[in-house]
Design a protein around this motif. Sequence first.
Motif, PDB file in Angstrom:
ATOM      1  N   UNK B 190       0.816  -1.218   0.000  1.00  0.00           N
ATOM      2  CA  UNK B 190       0.000   0.000   0.000  1.00  0.00           C
ATOM      3  C   UNK B 190       0.847   1.265   0.000  1.00  0.00           C
ATOM      4  N   UNK B 191       2.039   1.169   0.558  1.00  0.00           N
ATOM      5  CA  UNK B 191       2.889   2.355   0.612  1.00  0.00           C
ATOM      6  C   UNK B 191       3.295   2.801  -0.798  1.00  0.00           C
ATOM      7  N   UNK B 192       3.280   1.866  -1.748  1.00  0.00           N
ATOM      8  CA  UNK B 192       3.577   2.246  -3.126  1.00  0.00           C
ATOM      9  C   UNK B 192       2.463   3.122  -3.699  1.00  0.00           C
ATOM     10  N   UNK B 196       2.870   7.030  -4.866  1.00  0.00           N
ATOM     11  CA  UNK B 196       2.449   7.487  -6.194  1.00  0.00           C
ATOM     12  C   UNK B 196       1.435   8.612  -6.079  1.00  0.00           C
ATOM     13  N   UNK B 209       1.454   3.082 -14.012  1.00  0.00           N
ATOM     14  CA  UNK B 209       2.910   3.209 -14.002  1.00  0.00           C
ATOM     15  C   UNK B 209       3.561   2.563 -12.782  1.00  0.00           C
ATOM     16  N   UNK B 210       2.818   2.487 -11.676  1.00  0.00           N
ATOM     17  CA  UNK B 210       3.453   2.035 -10.435  1.00  0.00           C
ATOM     18  C   UNK B 210       2.961   0.652 -10.000  1.00  0.00           C
ATOM     19  N   UNK B 213       2.885  -2.615 -13.204  1.00  0.00           N
ATOM     20  CA  UNK B 213       4.183  -3.204 -13.576  1.00  0.00           C
ATOM     21  C   UNK B 213       4.747  -4.120 -12.484  1.00  0.00           C
ATOM     22  N   UNK B 214       4.544  -3.718 -11.223  1.00  0.00           N
ATOM     23  CA  UNK B 214       5.032  -4.567 -10.133  1.00  0.00           C
ATOM     24  C   UNK B 214       4.156  -5.796  -9.967  1.00  0.00           C
ATOM     25  N   UNK B 217       4.821  -8.477 -12.753  1.00  0.00           N
ATOM     26  CA  UNK B 217       6.068  -9.213 -12.540  1.00  0.00           C
ATOM     27  C   UNK B 217       5.866 -10.361 -11.539  1.00  0.00           C
TER      28      UNK B 217
END
Lengths: 258, 297
Positions: B190-192, B196, B209-210, B213-214, B217
Amino acid sequence: MTEHKTDRTSSADALRIQGLRKSFGAQEVLGGIDLSVAQHEVICLIGASGSGKSTLLRCVNLLERIDAGSVWLDGQLITARGVDENLVRRHVGIVFQSFNLFPHMTVERNVTLAPMKVLGLSREEAAARAAELLGRFGLAEKRADYPDRLSGGQQQRVAIVRALAMRPRLMLLDEVTSALDPELVADVLDVIRELAMRGMTMLIATHEMGFAREVASRVCFLADGQIAEQAPPAQLFSEPSDERTRRFLRRITDAGRL
Amino acid sequence: MEAQGPPQLALPDLAARRSRLLGDSSRRGVVLSTASTVVVLAVLLAVFLLAPGSAQVRHTFLNPADMWKAFVGDPKAGYYSVGEALWLNIRMFVVAEVLILIVGLVVAVIRQSTGPVLLPLRVVTTIYVDVARGVPLILIIFALGYGLPALQLTVISDQSAAVYGVAALVLSYSAYVSEVYRAGISGVHRSQVAAARSLGLSQSSSMRYVILPQAIRNIIPPLLNDFISLQKDTALVGLLGSIEANKAAELFSDTVFNYSSYVVAAILFLILTIPLARFTDHLIRRDQARRLAGAGQ
């Protein structure tokens, strides 16, 4: 609440907070905060863990929805209904304790993402801005690295640069050195010191009392969800007037942190 | 060099302990594991060869001449090449995979959204995922394969069985894959999101964008796992009459009265799925290694 003194009186203040309340469930974290921050002022928020320092910063950045009260940024009421929070956040940079860099992006991309996608800068403009800031804080050669190749101190400096790249009017720093190994703290504090010298308005939640004493124009001690005491550092650290401040500072001194 | 003394023996040998955990790779270990494998295989083979009906089974299922005939096919005799029919399976799953990746992502993003405007879409996608995962694939194939032509619509009712089959596969698998995506999205810390959004990025930009993509993967191994399953399930489309590998094998057995064609189909499917399975395992191992390295820092 009833009177809307938006323009004249508060336009001198970079930030004005009035009667801010925030609860998480039944627990009230902030119970009526009043605080004014003048342009170029550096305010340090101190207080025990859980005293609401982080929550206060997150409220100013609109990352938390407040329950009551008002916040003005440069005289503009940002807690009103219908305010575009993305627009507000362009002007308010925040740096977190845990860096929160984007791990799948290079340092440069971390810094250029928001200027490109939010401000509409071209890749070249954003890259130039990033290069200038990274260079200024000794990170020029880390430009193409991914965050996991960097030390904690370097990551935190990149996070500060990432926020600065938006050219914010106000910076919020949330215990930015608390997750760092002791030997890495100084580099990050140097960066903040430089920002303060250049006149950046900052609201800093910190446990670094020595640093607060040195860099702050004013220190606010938070306890029980309120600002128990605020004063210039020399006064607050040497002659605290509130009993809770005295107790807190005594504990810090006993722990050898002041 | 003379440091190879007693002190080292006294210390716990971490490398040896690790290799024991991961499977002993010393020469003695290799010999032992090879021997045990050979013994197990020999016992299984003996049971198979000594079973009362062994000769019969070998003739009906493993007849090399019939296997070859099934593989190359003979349309004049009334059966098609299983090898050629496999090409239809390949085309079906390639098309289906692309569509599934897109539909699954769209469904996942809608279900993950929070805005009140999208509430009706959230309800629809939630019902879709529940239904599509709950109904057996074979029934979805029948429903589309027999239902859509019966509607007598233009274009929609005039497609080949393979098209309906692919539609059914997409319908069913997109529901599973959307859940994989969703797990990936909520697996990003959640901190991501906070980082953002704090930079002024909108919810959709943060996602694009944030977060995604993570997330993507992290979900490549489970996605590939679903695709291995999808490759096999293309065989079910043969139920609508498409001559894919399994259907071609069936035609052969109906004509020649020998089941070796099914073994040919099975081998061909294995040739398709095993590389993907190995690749998936490779990715999972690499991921684990990366995580271990990350935790060590």
